[in-house]
Enzyme design. Structure first.
Site, PDB file in Angstrom:
ATOM      1  N   ASN A  47       0.815  -1.281  -0.159  1.00  0.00           N
ATOM      2  CA  ASN A  47      -0.042   0.061  -0.171  1.00  0.00           C
ATOM      3  C   ASN A  47       0.770   1.436  -0.050  1.00  0.00           C
ATOM      4  O   ASN A  47       0.300   2.221   0.276  1.00  0.00           O
ATOM      5  CB  ASN A  47      -0.716  -0.184   1.480  1.00  0.00           C
ATOM      6  CG  ASN A  47      -2.053  -0.913   1.189  1.00  0.00           C
ATOM      7  OD1 ASN A  47      -2.437  -1.490  -0.116  1.00  0.00           O
ATOM      8  ND2 ASN A  47      -2.453  -1.271   2.344  1.00  0.00           N
ATOM      9  N   HIS A 133     -14.882  -0.461   5.481  1.00  0.00           N
ATOM     10  CA  HIS A 133     -13.735  -1.348   6.116  1.00  0.00           C
ATOM     11  C   HIS A 133     -14.326  -1.913   7.520  1.00  0.00           C
ATOM     12  O   HIS A 133     -15.162  -1.560   7.977  1.00  0.00           O
ATOM     13  CB  HIS A 133     -12.750  -0.433   6.538  1.00  0.00           C
ATOM     14  CG  HIS A 133     -11.400  -1.015   6.594  1.00  0.00           C
ATOM     15  ND1 HIS A 133     -10.984  -1.263   8.056  1.00  0.00           N
ATOM     16  CD2 HIS A 133     -10.356  -1.588   5.919  1.00  0.00           C
ATOM     17  CE1 HIS A 133      -9.994  -1.769   8.062  1.00  0.00           C
ATOM     18  NE2 HIS A 133      -9.521  -2.067   6.796  1.00  0.00           N
ATOM     19  N   GLU A 175     -16.155   4.999   2.876  1.00  0.00           N
ATOM     20  CA  GLU A 175     -14.728   5.094   2.398  1.00  0.00           C
ATOM     21  C   GLU A 175     -14.747   6.152   1.295  1.00  0.00           C
ATOM     22  O   GLU A 175     -15.890   6.341   0.561  1.00  0.00           O
ATOM     23  CB  GLU A 175     -14.194   3.936   2.145  1.00  0.00           C
ATOM     24  CG  GLU A 175     -13.973   2.913   3.489  1.00  0.00           C
ATOM     25  CD  GLU A 175     -13.003   1.618   2.932  1.00  0.00           C
ATOM     26  OE1 GLU A 175     -11.887   2.033   2.978  1.00  0.00           O
ATOM     27  OE2 GLU A 175     -13.615   0.873   3.141  1.00  0.00           O
ATOM     28  N   SER A 179     -11.094  -0.248  -0.135  1.00  0.00           N
ATOM     29  CA  SER A 179      -9.952  -0.806   0.156  1.00  0.00           C
ATOM     30  C   SER A 179      -9.922  -2.416  -0.774  1.00  0.00           C
ATOM     31  O   SER A 179      -8.882  -2.473  -1.256  1.00  0.00           O
ATOM     32  CB  SER A 179      -9.614  -1.341   1.470  1.00  0.00           C
ATOM     33  OG  SER A 179     -10.632  -2.110   2.260  1.00  0.00           O
ATOM     34  N   ASP A 204     -13.846   7.691   5.675  1.00  0.00           N
ATOM     35  CA  ASP A 204     -12.494   7.346   5.880  1.00  0.00           C
ATOM     36  C   ASP A 204     -11.585   7.237   4.584  1.00  0.00           C
ATOM     37  O   ASP A 204     -12.002   6.416   3.682  1.00  0.00           O
ATOM     38  CB  ASP A 204     -12.632   5.632   6.515  1.00  0.00           C
ATOM     39  CG  ASP A 204     -11.123   5.035   6.466  1.00  0.00           C
ATOM     40  OD1 ASP A 204     -10.509   5.720   6.069  1.00  0.00           O
ATOM     41  OD2 ASP A 204     -11.285   3.887   7.005  1.00  0.00           O
ATOM     42  N   HIS A 207      -7.134   5.420   1.645  1.00  0.00           N
ATOM     43  CA  HIS A 207      -6.667   5.111   0.286  1.00  0.00           C
ATOM     44  C   HIS A 207      -6.510   6.086  -0.710  1.00  0.00           C
ATOM     45  O   HIS A 207      -5.959   6.114  -1.906  1.00  0.00           O
ATOM     46  CB  HIS A 207      -7.143   3.963  -0.349  1.00  0.00           C
ATOM     47  CG  HIS A 207      -7.047   2.639   0.582  1.00  0.00           C
ATOM     48  ND1 HIS A 207      -6.043   1.737   0.409  1.00  0.00           N
ATOM     49  CD2 HIS A 207      -8.021   2.065   1.220  1.00  0.00           C
ATOM     50  CE1 HIS A 207      -6.142   0.648   1.491  1.00  0.00           C
ATOM     51  NE2 HIS A 207      -7.223   0.945   1.954  1.00  0.00           N
ATOM     52  N   LYS A 236      -0.430   4.242   4.101  1.00  0.00           N
ATOM     53  CA  LYS A 236      -0.568   4.032   2.470  1.00  0.00           C
ATOM     54  C   LYS A 236       0.063   5.097   1.720  1.00  0.00           C
ATOM     55  O   LYS A 236       1.346   5.143   1.498  1.00  0.00           O
ATOM     56  CB  LYS A 236      -2.172   4.034   2.126  1.00  0.00           C
ATOM     57  CG  LYS A 236      -2.867   2.954   2.391  1.00  0.00           C
ATOM     58  CD  LYS A 236      -3.229   2.779   3.976  1.00  0.00           C
ATOM     59  CE  LYS A 236      -4.093   1.401   4.169  1.00  0.00           C
ATOM     60  NZ  LYS A 236      -4.458   1.261   5.604  1.00  0.00           N
TER      61      LYS A 236
END
Length: 384
Positions: A47, A133, A175, A179, A204, A207, A236
């Site tokens: 990541n 997540h 998110e 992910s 969130d 990424h 990440k």
């Protein structure tokens, strides 16, 4: 059933389903290469999207931070573990992302759990994307609030859900970039639906931060929204570890009183905060821009090449490029075939992803070269 019988049964079930997780002891696991014993693989499981874990400026900053502060914080931030290094990083993050406050956490998992547990009560409702997540969904299921999941990226279903009567408050959870699928949430539409229902939005962006948007400010900045709670993590795009919660002054003060992960955990080492500050400067610099541009070009090159192959991919324009295989056994077989060709990939299986959607979660980084992508594409073609 005894304790040992319960454990043995659970492990046996995982083995029978080809779903047993194992760890590999590697010499180096971040960046372009992964080293396992005497073997070196081109690494498509990291990541470390911008390659900052190996950046000399970030490494030197951690070393200098350790020389000044030592290697540990010595306690919770509420006792003795909140240093000038932590304070400086929080202020830099808040200014960069346009919030009044930032609070540092030891991990993204801890940050998500702490925020949801502190904010919600038994009269409240949490509306979460079903692909959120595990840290978000677990925190929501353990809270006293009513948990309702809406279909992945389905803002219409979310709107219907938020319209249902409720005595308390509503928290929408999603998110920025997911992910496991690598696709992006329709954040502007979700933000509109949340605002219309007078619900708070929590995003969130583990990424997206550092990788998406102007100066790497992430998914929310890219979509032109400002959620009430923004969670960013540093394992990440930043290439380090830890997390921060961005919010208003009053929410920050509230979390300092009631967020148990924040209150009762030893804070991150000050040297780590110094390194994160250095990573942030790289992310905001011309070097950071160049790394994001190269990563985008590598992603486009991979997507173009894989489009001509008989594989099933998600609709992802991010560094996460999942190849959906289906059965657990085939995912494990294909991962091993690719490793035999010098490409390190990881088979992701249920319960991490839904049954029947086992996959190879391919991740690209700015440290990769175009020849690496061609090598991966050739290996995939030969394994069809």
């Amino acid at each position: 059933m005894s304790w040992q019988q319960r454990i043995d049964t659970a492990l046996s079930e995982r083995r029978a389903a080809d779903a047993l997780r194992r760890r590999q002891t590697v010499t180096q696991g971040a960046g372009r290469w992964l080293t396992l014993g005497e073997q070196r693989f081109c690494n498509f499981s990291s990541n470390d999207y911008l390659g900052l874990s190996q950046h000399p400026t970030v490494i030197r900053a951690w070393q200098q931070g350790a020389e000044r502060y030592g290697v540990g914080s010595g306690g919770s931030g509420h006792v003795s573990g909140y240093t000038t290094a932590h304070h400086a990083l929080e202020e830099e993050l808040a200014d960069w992302l346009g919030y009044s406050r930032a609070l540092l956490f030891i991990s993204g998992f801890a940050a998500n759990q702490a925020v949801i547990a502190a904010l919600t009560g038994k009269e409240d409702r949490i509306a979460a994307d079903k692909f959120s997540h595990a840290s978000l969904l677990e925190a929501a299921s353990h809270s006293q609030a009513q948990l309702r999941r809406f279909s992945h990226n389905d803002a219409g279903q979310l709107t219907t859900l938020l319209a249902k009567p409720l005595a308390g408050q509503q928290l929408v959870v999603t998110e920025g970039i997911f992910s496991m699928d690598g696709d992006s949430a329709p954040l502007a539409v979700i933000a509109d639906a949340s605002r219309e229902a007078q619900a708070w939005l929590m995003v969130d962006d583990a990424h997206g931060i550092g990788v998406s948007g102007e100066q790497g400010r992430g998914s929310c900045h890219l979509h032109g929204i400002k959620p009430e709670v923004l969670v960013v993590t540093f394992g990440k795009g930043f290439g380090v570890s830890g997390a921060a919660v961005l919010c208003s002054d009053t929410v920050a003060d509230y979390l300092l009183q009631f967020a148990r992960h924040l209150i009762y955990s030893t804070s991150m080492p000050p040297a780590q905060a110094v390194a994160l500050g250095a990573a942030l400067q790289v992310i905001r610099s011309d070097d950071g821009n160049a790394r994001r541009e190269k990563l985008a070009a590598l992603i486009a090159h991979f997507r173009h090449g894989v489009a001509h192959q008989a594989v099933t991919m998600t609709d992802s324009s991010s560094a996460i490029q999942p190849l959906i295989v289906g059965e657990n056994s085939r995912a494990l077989w294909l991962a091993e075939r690719l490793r035999q060709r010098g490409c390190w990939v990881t088979a992701i299986r249920p319960p991490t992803v839904p049954p029947g959607t086992a996959r190879l979660r391919l991740t690209l980084t700015a440290e990769h070269q175009f020849d690496d992508i061609d090598r991966l594409l050739e290996a995939l073609h030969d394994s069809e």
